[in-house]
Write a protein that holds these residues in place. Structure first.
Motif, PDB file in Angstrom:
ATOM      1  N   GLY A 226      27.574  45.997  28.423  1.00 28.65           N
ATOM      2  CA  GLY A 226      29.113  45.683  28.179  1.00 28.65           C
ATOM      3  C   GLY A 226      29.840  45.782  29.512  1.00 28.65           C
ATOM      4  N   SER A 227      29.319  46.698  30.259  1.00 28.46           N
ATOM      5  CA  SER A 227      30.104  46.956  31.876  1.00 28.46           C
ATOM      6  C   SER A 227      29.649  45.742  32.621  1.00 28.46           C
ATOM      7  N   ASN A 228      28.536  45.222  32.437  1.00 25.00           N
ATOM      8  CA  ASN A 228      28.041  44.220  33.244  1.00 25.00           C
ATOM      9  C   ASN A 228      28.853  43.081  32.961  1.00 25.00           C
ATOM     10  N   ASP A 229      29.031  42.786  31.694  1.00 24.94           N
ATOM     11  CA  ASP A 229      29.901  41.577  31.377  1.00 24.94           C
ATOM     12  C   ASP A 229      31.455  41.580  31.998  1.00 24.94           C
ATOM     13  N   SER A 230      31.970  42.559  32.059  1.00 21.90           N
ATOM     14  CA  SER A 230      33.228  42.677  32.485  1.00 21.90           C
ATOM     15  C   SER A 230      33.222  42.467  33.727  1.00 21.90           C
ATOM     16  N   GLU A 231      32.173  42.935  34.635  1.00 18.40           N
ATOM     17  CA  GLU A 231      31.964  42.938  36.078  1.00 18.40           C
ATOM     18  C   GLU A 231      31.951  41.604  36.651  1.00 18.40           C
ATOM     19  N   SER A 232      31.101  40.733  35.781  1.00 13.85           N
ATOM     20  CA  SER A 232      30.802  39.450  36.082  1.00 13.85           C
ATOM     21  C   SER A 232      32.032  38.199  35.722  1.00 13.85           C
ATOM     22  N   SER A 233      32.746  38.694  34.737  1.00 15.02           N
ATOM     23  CA  SER A 233      33.655  37.771  34.566  1.00 15.02           C
ATOM     24  C   SER A 233      34.885  37.878  35.425  1.00 15.02           C
ATOM     25  N   GLU A 234      35.935  36.944  35.166  1.00 13.30           N
ATOM     26  CA  GLU A 234      37.173  37.100  36.230  1.00 13.30           C
ATOM     27  C   GLU A 234      37.682  38.335  36.013  1.00 13.30           C
ATOM     28  N   PRO A 235      38.230  38.531  37.179  1.00 14.57           N
ATOM     29  CA  PRO A 235      38.960  40.001  37.424  1.00 14.57           C
ATOM     30  C   PRO A 235      40.018  40.142  36.375  1.00 14.57           C
ATOM     31  N   GLU A 236      40.092  41.253  35.793  1.00 16.61           N
ATOM     32  CA  GLU A 236      41.295  41.814  34.986  1.00 16.61           C
ATOM     33  C   GLU A 236      42.255  42.590  35.371  1.00 16.61           C
ATOM     34  N   GLY A 237      43.442  42.301  35.588  1.00 13.54           N
ATOM     35  CA  GLY A 237      44.367  43.436  35.641  1.00 13.54           C
ATOM     36  C   GLY A 237      44.906  43.822  34.502  1.00 13.54           C
ATOM     37  N   ASN A 238      45.897  44.954  34.495  1.00  9.95           N
ATOM     38  CA  ASN A 238      46.529  45.461  33.423  1.00  9.95           C
ATOM     39  C   ASN A 238      47.739  44.594  32.980  1.00  9.95           C
ATOM     40  N   GLY A 239      48.068  43.765  33.646  1.00 14.64           N
ATOM     41  CA  GLY A 239      49.213  43.118  33.700  1.00 14.64           C
ATOM     42  C   GLY A 239      49.042  41.783  33.018  1.00 14.64           C
ATOM     43  N   GLU A 240      50.012  40.803  32.975  1.00 13.34           N
ATOM     44  CA  GLU A 240      49.724  39.634  32.605  1.00 13.34           C
ATOM     45  C   GLU A 240      49.051  38.743  33.448  1.00 13.34           C
ATOM     46  N   VAL A 241      48.697  37.425  32.735  1.00 12.99           N
ATOM     47  CA  VAL A 241      47.890  36.415  33.486  1.00 12.99           C
ATOM     48  C   VAL A 241      49.158  35.446  33.886  1.00 12.99           C
ATOM     49  N   LYS A 242      49.253  35.281  35.114  1.00  9.38           N
ATOM     50  CA  LYS A 242      50.177  34.347  35.628  1.00  9.38           C
ATOM     51  C   LYS A 242      49.667  33.179  36.662  1.00  9.38           C
ATOM     52  N   GLU A 243      50.027  31.851  35.878  1.00  2.00           N
ATOM     53  CA  GLU A 243      49.370  30.836  36.629  1.00  2.00           C
ATOM     54  C   GLU A 243      50.249  29.946  37.371  1.00  2.00           C
ATOM     55  N   PHE A 244      49.956  29.493  38.628  1.00  2.00           N
ATOM     56  CA  PHE A 244      50.851  28.634  39.437  1.00  2.00           C
ATOM     57  C   PHE A 244      49.914  27.442  39.855  1.00  2.00           C
ATOM     58  N   THR A 245      50.556  26.399  40.196  1.00  3.76           N
ATOM     59  CA  THR A 245      50.068  25.429  40.876  1.00  3.76           C
ATOM     60  C   THR A 245      50.689  24.987  42.100  1.00  3.76           C
ATOM     61  N   ILE A 246      49.844  24.997  43.274  1.00  2.00           N
ATOM     62  CA  ILE A 246      50.728  24.570  44.381  1.00  2.00           C
ATOM     63  C   ILE A 246      50.279  23.280  44.786  1.00  2.00           C
ATOM     64  N   ASN A 247      51.385  22.355  45.073  1.00  2.00           N
ATOM     65  CA  ASN A 247      50.952  20.847  45.498  1.00  2.00           C
ATOM     66  C   ASN A 247      51.447  20.929  46.889  1.00  2.00           C
ATOM     67  N   ALA A 248      50.368  20.658  47.902  1.00  6.72           N
ATOM     68  CA  ALA A 248      50.483  20.465  49.016  1.00  6.72           C
ATOM     69  C   ALA A 248      50.618  18.945  49.577  1.00  6.72           C
ATOM     70  N   SER A 249      51.398  18.680  50.626  1.00  4.99           N
ATOM     71  CA  SER A 249      51.642  17.504  51.226  1.00  4.99           C
ATOM     72  C   SER A 249      51.823  17.712  52.525  1.00  4.99           C
ATOM     73  N   ASN A 250      51.997  16.541  53.384  1.00  7.84           N
ATOM     74  CA  ASN A 250      52.116  16.693  54.684  1.00  7.84           C
ATOM     75  C   ASN A 250      53.869  16.823  55.012  1.00  7.84           C
ATOM     76  N   PHE A 251      54.169  18.114  55.319  1.00  6.23           N
ATOM     77  CA  PHE A 251      53.637  19.297  55.749  1.00  6.23           C
ATOM     78  C   PHE A 251      54.420  20.508  54.914  1.00  6.23           C
ATOM     79  N   GLU A 252      54.131  20.456  53.636  1.00  9.58           N
ATOM     80  CA  GLU A 252      55.004  21.146  52.775  1.00  9.58           C
ATOM     81  C   GLU A 252      54.307  21.718  51.813  1.00  9.58           C
ATOM     82  N   PHE A 253      54.544  23.016  50.948  1.00 10.81           N
ATOM     83  CA  PHE A 253      54.098  23.334  49.670  1.00 10.81           C
ATOM     84  C   PHE A 253      55.091  23.285  48.935  1.00 10.81           C
ATOM     85  N   ASP A 254      54.881  22.476  47.706  1.00  7.17           N
ATOM     86  CA  ASP A 254      56.219  22.595  46.626  1.00  7.17           C
ATOM     87  C   ASP A 254      56.424  23.769  46.133  1.00  7.17           C
ATOM     88  N   LEU A 255      55.896  24.662  46.267  1.00  2.00           N
ATOM     89  CA  LEU A 255      56.041  25.997  45.699  1.00  2.00           C
ATOM     90  C   LEU A 255      55.876  26.978  46.961  1.00  2.00           C
TER      91      LEU A 255
END
Ligand SMILES: [Cu+2]
Length: 122
Positions: free
Chosen positions: A22-51
């Motif tokens: 059980g503990s091995n499983d949680s170590e090998s999976s993605e890191p987990e915080g005690n908060g929410e999962v927040k997803e972002f997408t950064i679109n990069a162009s010359n020469f700017e991040f949209d976010l």
């Protein structure tokens, strides 16, 4: 009497093995915080991040996907020592509060130094 002891030993061993797995499983999976999962997408162009600003709470799991709409860029997060490359997703737990700059980590041309943003962890 002996059989009863052996049965208990087998059960305890089984429980230990299950706990270890059980503990091995949680170590090998993605890191987990005690908060929410927040997803972002950064679109990069010359020469700017949209976010240019990413705001999360301490303990949140931050997932950042980088898309290059123009040119070749990667994003490095100061203070967290994390980097995300094009068409890749970076996942980490925001376990430090503060303001951290993120910037393009591939020298992409004249506007390279303008490619910055801010990660705010509250
Ligand atoms: Cu660059």
């Amino acid at each position: 009497m002996k059989k009863w002891l052996i049965a208990i030993c087998i059960m305890m061993t089984a429980m230990l093995v299950m706990t270890a797995c059980g503990s091995n499983d949680s170590e090998s999976s993605e890191p987990e915080g005690n908060g929410e999962v927040k997803e972002f997408t950064i679109n990069a162009s010359n020469f700017e991040f949209d976010l240019k600003e990413i705001k999360v709470n301490k303990g949140d799991t931050v997932k950042i996907t980088l898309k290059n709409t123009e040119g070749n860029h990667a994003v490095k997060f100061d203070g967290y020592n994390k980097e995300v490359k094009a068409d890749d997703t970076l996942s980490f737990v925001a376990n430090k509060t503060g303001e951290f700059q993120y910037e393009c980590s591939i020298f992409c041309g004249a506007g390279h130094s303008d490619m910055v943003g801010k990660l705010i962890v509250e």
